[in-house]
Write an enzyme that holds these catalytic residues in place. Structure first.
Site, PDB file in Angstrom:
ATOM      1  N   SER A  61       0.822  -1.211   0.000  1.00 11.01           N
ATOM      2  CA  SER A  61       0.000   0.000   0.000  1.00 11.01           C
ATOM      3  C   SER A  61       0.857   1.262   0.000  1.00 11.01           C
ATOM      4  CB  SER A  61      -0.903   0.022   1.234  1.00 11.01           C
ATOM      5  OG  SER A  61      -1.639  -1.174   1.333  1.00 11.01           O
TER       6      SER A  61
HETATM    7  N1  SAH Z   1      -0.532  -5.204   4.022  1.00 11.28           N
HETATM    8  C1  SAH Z   1       0.227  -5.483   2.814  1.00 11.28           C
HETATM    9  C2  SAH Z   1      -0.499  -5.116   1.550  1.00 11.28           C
HETATM   10  C3  SAH Z   1      -1.551  -6.090   1.285  1.00 11.28           C
HETATM   11  S1  SAH Z   1      -2.095  -6.308  -0.382  1.00 11.28           S
HETATM   12  C4  SAH Z   1       1.568  -4.816   2.844  1.00 11.28           C
HETATM   13  O1  SAH Z   1       1.871  -4.096   3.794  1.00 11.28           O
HETATM   14  O2  SAH Z   1       2.339  -5.059   1.924  1.00 11.28           O
HETATM   15  C5  SAH Z   1      -3.424  -7.398   0.012  1.00 11.28           C
HETATM   16  C6  SAH Z   1      -3.017  -8.795   0.353  1.00 11.28           C
HETATM   17  O3  SAH Z   1      -4.167  -9.479   0.790  1.00 11.28           O
HETATM   18  C7  SAH Z   1      -2.484  -9.574  -0.830  1.00 11.28           C
HETATM   19  O4  SAH Z   1      -1.202 -10.054  -0.524  1.00 11.28           O
HETATM   20  C8  SAH Z   1      -3.492 -10.710  -1.003  1.00 11.28           C
HETATM   21  O5  SAH Z   1      -2.887 -11.923  -1.403  1.00 11.28           O
HETATM   22  C9  SAH Z   1      -4.073 -10.817   0.396  1.00 11.28           C
HETATM   23  N2  SAH Z   1      -5.393 -11.414   0.510  1.00 11.28           N
HETATM   24  C10 SAH Z   1      -6.476 -11.292  -0.285  1.00 11.28           C
HETATM   25  N3  SAH Z   1      -7.519 -11.996   0.194  1.00 11.28           N
HETATM   26  C11 SAH Z   1      -7.086 -12.601   1.346  1.00 11.28           C
HETATM   27  C12 SAH Z   1      -7.681 -13.467   2.308  1.00 11.28           C
HETATM   28  N4  SAH Z   1      -8.949 -13.878   2.214  1.00 11.28           N
HETATM   29  N5  SAH Z   1      -6.923 -13.891   3.342  1.00 11.28           N
HETATM   30  C13 SAH Z   1      -5.634 -13.491   3.472  1.00 11.28           C
HETATM   31  N6  SAH Z   1      -5.013 -12.677   2.586  1.00 11.28           N
HETATM   32  C14 SAH Z   1      -5.727 -12.229   1.541  1.00 11.28           C
END
Ligand code: SAH
Length: 215
Positions: free
Chosen positions: A61
């Site tokens: 993000s």
């Molecule tokens: N917090 C992260 C950014 C997250 S991007 C950072 O600091 O880099 C969103 C993430 O959520 C992705 O890696 C995606 O694979 C994950 N995601 C999507 N659906 C999910 C779920 N149901 N459970 C766990 N992770 C999930």
């Protein structure tokens, strides 16, 4: 590269002027080496005012969004926090400086493995990462003082609302797959209230209590 200067510039030009006032949050973001969390080759862009790809179609993000969500959690230092969507592990690393313990769930195994490795290199030991569907939470360690969802949900996942403790705060982007509203949920004597904290764009939260698949 003088990474520390880039970090300070990020805080001074992107976060403070936009209303991030929590000193502990600003301090944590001056500290955590964001360039170690981006995809190889993207290090020099790590402190820019934008999200960046981290592989597997996912993103780390924008710094401001990390700061805004972290500030919204009103952390005091003693919290147990659940994060859904570990991604690069950057948000978890920022949280690790501000709370007692972070539990983070990522559904993509390779991302979880890389995040674990980066956190270990940084000697961050209060983050536990699990591979799985975070929409149903992490029952074993509930209730959580805070929950942060870093992917866009169609609605607030009921399991997460349940696993939020009394006086707990949850930050969760809710909306369509293309655009969401950052929702701040507060639990007070069993009652849940919500306010909106602005528009945002996250990759979809895919799972049992999220989107059924990416479209
Ligand atoms: N917090 C992260 C950014 C997250 S991007 C950072 O600091 O880099 C969103 C993430 O959520 C992705 O890696 C995606 O694979 C994950 N995601 C999507 N659906 C999910 C779920 N149901 N459970 C766990 N992770 C999930």
């Amino acid at each position: 590269m003088d990474w520390e200067s880039l970090r300070n510039e990020m805080v001074d030009t992107q976060l403070i002027p936009r209303g991030i006032t929590d000193d502990a949050v600003l301090e944590a973001m001056r500290e955590v080496p964001r360039h170690l969390f981006v995809a190889p080759g993207m290090e020099t862009r790590a402190y820019g005012d934008h999200a960046l790809p981290i592989g597997e179609g996912q993103t780390i993000s924008q710094p401001f969004m990390v700061a805004l969500m972290t500030q919204a959690l009103e952390l005091t230092g003693c919290e147990k926090v659940l994060e859904i969507g570990t991604g690069s592990g950057y948000q978890a690393a920022v949280l690790s400086k501000l709370v007692e313990q972070v539990f983070s769930i990522e559904c993509v195994e390779s991302l979880a493995a890389r995040a674990r490795a980066v956190l270990e290199d940084l000697a961050i030991s209060n983050v536990a990462i699990r591979v799985g569907d975070g929409t149903i939470g992490w029952k074993e360690f509930e209730p959580y003082d805070r929950i942060i969802v870093t992917a866009g949900a169609p609605e607030v996942p009921p399991s997460l609302e349940e696993q939020l403790g009394e006086a707990g705060i949850m930050a969760v982007p809710v909306g369509t797959q293309g655009l969401q509203e950052l929702r701040i949920i507060v639990k007070d004597k069993g009652r849940v209230s919500a306010r909106n904290a602005g528009g945002c764009v996250f990759v979809p939260l895919v799972g049992r209590e999220g989107w059924s698949k990416e479209t």
